[in-house]
Design an enzyme around this catalytic site. Structure first.
Site, mmCIF file in Angstrom:
data_model
loop_
_atom_site.group_PDB
_atom_site.id
_atom_site.type_symbol
_atom_site.label_atom_id
_atom_site.label_comp_id
_atom_site.label_asym_id
_atom_site.label_seq_id
_atom_site.Cartn_x
_atom_site.Cartn_y
_atom_site.Cartn_z
ATOM 1 N N ILE A 142 0.817 -1.202 0.000
ATOM 2 C CA ILE A 142 0.000 0.000 0.000
ATOM 3 C C ILE A 142 0.856 1.259 0.000
ATOM 4 O O ILE A 142 1.959 1.274 0.570
ATOM 5 C CB ILE A 142 -0.955 0.002 1.220
ATOM 6 C CG1 ILE A 142 -2.048 1.067 1.057
ATOM 7 C CG2 ILE A 142 -0.183 0.204 2.525
ATOM 8 C CD1 ILE A 142 -3.185 0.915 2.059
ATOM 9 N N CYS B 43 4.130 0.879 2.011
ATOM 10 C CA CYS B 43 4.815 -0.231 1.353
ATOM 11 C C CYS B 43 5.016 -1.420 2.295
ATOM 12 O O CYS B 43 5.869 -2.285 2.050
ATOM 13 C CB CYS B 43 6.143 0.214 0.764
ATOM 14 S SG CYS B 43 5.974 1.567 -0.424
ATOM 15 N N ILE C 180 8.215 2.611 -5.656
ATOM 16 C CA ILE C 180 8.110 2.025 -6.992
ATOM 17 C C ILE C 180 7.270 0.759 -6.914
ATOM 18 O O ILE C 180 7.467 -0.081 -6.035
ATOM 19 C CB ILE C 180 9.504 1.692 -7.566
ATOM 20 C CG1 ILE C 180 10.285 2.985 -7.825
ATOM 21 C CG2 ILE C 180 9.391 0.868 -8.852
ATOM 22 C CD1 ILE C 180 11.708 2.777 -8.291
ATOM 23 N N GLY C 181 6.309 0.643 -7.825
ATOM 24 C CA GLY C 181 5.503 -0.570 -7.948
ATOM 25 C C GLY C 181 5.108 -0.728 -9.405
ATOM 26 O O GLY C 181 4.558 0.213 -10.001
ATOM 27 N N TRP D 210 0.456 5.925 -0.657
ATOM 28 C CA TRP D 210 -0.406 7.098 -0.803
ATOM 29 C C TRP D 210 0.058 7.926 -1.984
ATOM 30 O O TRP D 210 1.256 8.031 -2.250
ATOM 31 C CB TRP D 210 -0.333 7.953 0.469
ATOM 32 C CG TRP D 210 -1.038 9.279 0.366
ATOM 33 C CD1 TRP D 210 -2.368 9.526 0.553
ATOM 34 C CD2 TRP D 210 -0.445 10.549 0.057
ATOM 35 N NE1 TRP D 210 -2.644 10.872 0.373
ATOM 36 C CE2 TRP D 210 -1.470 11.524 0.069
ATOM 37 C CE3 TRP D 210 0.861 10.953 -0.231
ATOM 38 C CZ2 TRP D 210 -1.236 12.869 -0.199
ATOM 39 C CZ3 TRP D 210 1.096 12.298 -0.500
ATOM 40 C CH2 TRP D 210 0.051 13.238 -0.475
ATOM 41 N N HIS D 211 -0.910 8.477 -2.736
ATOM 42 C CA HIS D 211 -0.613 9.467 -3.765
ATOM 43 C C HIS D 211 -1.388 10.730 -3.438
ATOM 44 O O HIS D 211 -2.514 10.657 -2.920
ATOM 45 C CB HIS D 211 -1.029 8.974 -5.153
ATOM 46 C CG HIS D 211 -0.322 7.739 -5.595
ATOM 47 N ND1 HIS D 211 1.053 7.628 -5.614
ATOM 48 C CD2 HIS D 211 -0.802 6.554 -6.051
ATOM 49 C CE1 HIS D 211 1.389 6.431 -6.064
ATOM 50 N NE2 HIS D 211 0.290 5.763 -6.325
#
Length: 242
Positions: free
Chosen positions: A72, A171, A141-142, A74-75
């Site tokens: 998980i 993350c 990064i994902g 946040w943006h």
């Protein structure tokens, strides 16, 4: 390459995800060039496929489940999000692709006077621990690779409200912190300042990993900011992009 721009403004996460999927299909079908979508989202939590229940908010805050790797995050405003949608050369090496994204962000940090590093077993870009501060991540990064073409990407914290990360275990990492370019440099680092640095670095580090396009036999990428494409402006191409 061409820089395709919409203009300033936030892009809803769902709109950007829909755009990613459309561009991904077009790149797979060889009717669109390799593309990097650059956006800034309104506040949203997104959970990758490895997210644990304990990592999620416990106050009922909505979370968007997505098909990328990782956990998980946040943006939100003040964070530069890049979604490279590019065809990787065969044999596809996902680890090398993630390392290239990390290298691009590390170059941005270097240009801003920051020393960063990788952490073994963890993706993203990090700053070292100090006697008074824990190790901390400035970029998450994902990614996902389907039919040889990438989706999702990186989120670089320029000047976000870091308090938004307090509702989650970012993350899935509980023994480190999250930071921003603004906090680490001691001055305001805006998305406008970071964007050209990131675009140039992505060209440098992604280029060697890209497959030749069927139409031209060369590699290259378009860069789209915002959720709609309205105009195209030529900018110099850097062939060693990565």
């Amino acid at each position: 390459m061409h820089l395709r721009t919409e203009g300033p403004g936030l892009t809803d996460y769902q709109d950007a995800w829909d755009l990613q999927r459309q561009v991904h299909q077009d790149v797979v079908d060889d009717i669109a060039p390799d593309t990097v979508i650059l956006v800034e989202h309104p506040s949203v939590y997104t959970a990758g496929r490895r997210t644990n229940l304990a990592d999620r908010p416990d106050d009922g805050t909505p979370v968007v489940d997505v098909d990328r790797g990782g956990k998980i995050t946040w943006h939100g405003p003040g964070q530069l999000v890049a979604y490279p949608i590019v065809r990787l050369a065969e044999p596809v090496d996902v680890v090398a692709y993630v390392r290239a994204l990390e290298s691009a962000v590390m170059d941005v940090c270097t240009a801003l006077g920051l020393t960063t590093h990788r952490v073994e077993g963890r993706s993203g870009v990090w700053l070292a621990a100090t006697p008074t501060r824990r190790e901390r991540k400035v970029c998450a990064i994902g990614v996902r690779v389907a039919r040889g073409v990438t989706m999702h990407g990186l989120a670089l914290n320029c000047s976000p409200d870091l308090g938004e990360f307090s509702r989650i275990v970012p993350c899935g990492i509980s023994d480190a912190d999250v930071t921003s370019l603004t906090l680490e440099t001691g001055r305001q680092v805006t998305i406008d300042e970071a964007t050209p640095l990131l675009v140039a670095a992505l060209h440098e580090h992604l280029g060697p990993l890209l497959a030749a396009t069927p139409a031209t036999g060369t590699t290259g990428a378009a860069v789209t900011t915002g959720a709609a494409v309205t105009t195209a402006v030529s900018v110099p191409s850097v062939r060693s992009a990565g």
